[in-house]
Design a protein around this motif. Structure first.
Motif, mmCIF file in Angstrom:
data_model
loop_
_atom_site.group_PDB
_atom_site.id
_atom_site.type_symbol
_atom_site.label_atom_id
_atom_site.label_comp_id
_atom_site.label_asym_id
_atom_site.label_seq_id
_atom_site.Cartn_x
_atom_site.Cartn_y
_atom_site.Cartn_z
ATOM 1 N N LEU A 118 0.854 -1.318 0.282
ATOM 2 C CA LEU A 118 -0.097 0.001 -0.014
ATOM 3 C C LEU A 118 0.852 1.256 0.044
ATOM 4 C CD1 LEU A 118 -2.884 1.373 0.291
ATOM 5 C CD2 LEU A 118 -2.367 1.179 2.649
ATOM 6 N N LEU A 119 1.860 1.253 0.942
ATOM 7 C CA LEU A 119 2.743 2.371 0.799
ATOM 8 C C LEU A 119 3.293 2.646 -0.419
ATOM 9 C CD1 LEU A 119 4.351 1.939 4.402
ATOM 10 C CD2 LEU A 119 3.218 3.955 3.547
ATOM 11 N N LYS A 120 3.896 1.517 -1.320
ATOM 12 C CA LYS A 120 4.829 1.677 -2.384
ATOM 13 C C LYS A 120 3.589 2.234 -3.601
ATOM 14 C CE LYS A 120 7.371 -0.776 -5.661
ATOM 15 N NZ LYS A 120 8.173 -2.263 -5.866
ATOM 16 N N ALA A 121 2.561 1.789 -3.424
ATOM 17 C CA ALA A 121 1.576 2.505 -4.651
ATOM 18 C C ALA A 121 1.236 3.770 -4.116
ATOM 19 C CB ALA A 121 0.253 1.648 -4.419
ATOM 20 N N ASN A 122 1.215 4.006 -2.993
ATOM 21 C CA ASN A 122 0.842 5.482 -2.547
ATOM 22 C C ASN A 122 2.016 6.378 -2.889
ATOM 23 O OD1 ASN A 122 -2.101 6.117 -1.857
ATOM 24 N ND2 ASN A 122 -1.566 4.349 -0.706
#
Length: 350
Positions: A118-122
């Protein structure tokens, strides 16, 4: 005398009606939070009833047909201060010369998705939007990040916009603040406007710390400390905290959808306070850049503090006494934010 006053009023109305429109960007504009938010902005609840507005609505290409419907509805509201609505999927259009940015759109956590995914996508989303702010927006732009994980997304956007002051960036913890006010008010049998100075410390996550040690409740005209008004330490240190921390999940469980209406209201509260300031003697909760604070919070985080705002500038309310119970809660949410930041910065450097 009456004629003179009437003439002055008409002149003032004429001058205000000639005010330059401000350009307000909302991302994720085809989503349900924006659907609850846009009407309030466009009718003057946030920036003032006499402030003309140009609304710029950004979303991803597959959502453009939905966005067209949103534009039609805004047109059909026939709102006098709404001068133009610009739907787009292009950052160079969306971020051009904007005065305010409300970054609602983000990658939601999907089933089976780990937090680091989730962090990587955001990071990718908010790196792009931060760079667009840096390149196209006014340097005075006020940015509030709503999309989760909001604190870390806000930090990435700020780092990706080095020409815009860090103080211009904030993330939304006002929804948590409002939830805490409401819980205290219901417990005391008063309306929520009779409660002030609750604090949300830290991350907009389940580690956040809703703190009422400095809160006041107006009981029949007498201002009383919240702990004294409620007289139930076990509830204040137990169910109250967990209820606020888990409220979003509880809404989703009951409604099968996220808390869009209350989130939109909180965004309006947050941005209106930035624009017009906080009331004398009151503070609100806002995720802001942690630097030089008196609470020993690690620097280079977006951390929710109590703030007071004047002339569109926030200031952390420093020097509040912190007991051991609060200290442990504040440190725990800070530790989560440090871990999030370090993971996100690894992705940012890739």
């Amino acid at each position: 005398m009456l004629t003179l006053l009437t003439s002055m009023y008409l002149v003032m109305r004429t001058v205000s009606s000639r005010a330059e429109p401000i350009r307000v960007l909302v991302t994720g504009a085809a989503g349900q939070i924006a659907y609850s938010l846009l009407y309030s902005i466009a009718k003057g609840d946030v920036f003032g009833k006499d402030q003309p507005i140009i609304l710029i609505l950004l979303d991803i290409p597959p959502m453009l047909p939905v966005l067209d419907g949103v534009v039609m509805e805004l047109q059909d509201c026939a709102l006098p201060i709404l001068k133009e609505v610009i739907p787009t999927d292009k950052v160079e259009v969306a971020f051009k010369d904007i005065d305010a940015a409300i970054l609602v759109g983000s990658m939601p956590r999907k089933e089976g998705m780990e937090r680091k995914d989730l962090l990587k996508a955001n990071v990718a989303i908010f790196k792009t939007q931060g760079a667009a702010l840096d390149k196209y927006a006014k340097k005075t732009v006020k940015v509030v990040v709503v999309g989760n994980p909001a604190n870390t997304n806000c930090l990435i956007a700020s780092k990706s916009a080095p020409s815009i002051p860090k103080e211009n960036f904030s993330c939304l913890t006002r929804l948590d603040h409002n939830r805490a006010c409401s819980q205290v008010a219901m417990r005391c049998g008063v309306s929520s406007d009779q409660v002030k100075n609750v604090i949300i410390w830290g991350n907009h996550s389940s580690t956040q710390y809703p703190d009422v040690h400095h809160a006041k409740v107006n009981l029949q005209g007498a201002e009383t400390e919240a702990y004294q008004a409620i007289k139930d330490d076990a509830w204040l240190r137990g169910d109250f905290i967990s209820t606020v921390q888990q409220r979003g999940a509880a809404v989703i469980k009951a409604r099968k959808l996220s808390s869009a209406m209350s989130a939109a209201k909180a965004i309006c509260d947050h941005m209106r306070d930035i624009w017009f300031g906080t009331k004398e003697g009151e503070f609100v909760s806002m995720g802001v850049y942690a630097s030089g604070n008196s609470y020993n919070i690690p620097e280079d985080l977006i951390y929710s503090f109590p703030v007071q705002i004047k002339n569109k500038t926030w200031k952390v309310v420093d020097g509040l006494p912190i007991n051991d119970f609060s200290r442990a809660k504040m440190d725990a949410t800070a530790a989560e934010l440090v871990e999030e930041r370090d993971t996100a910065l690894d992705f940012l450097s890739q």
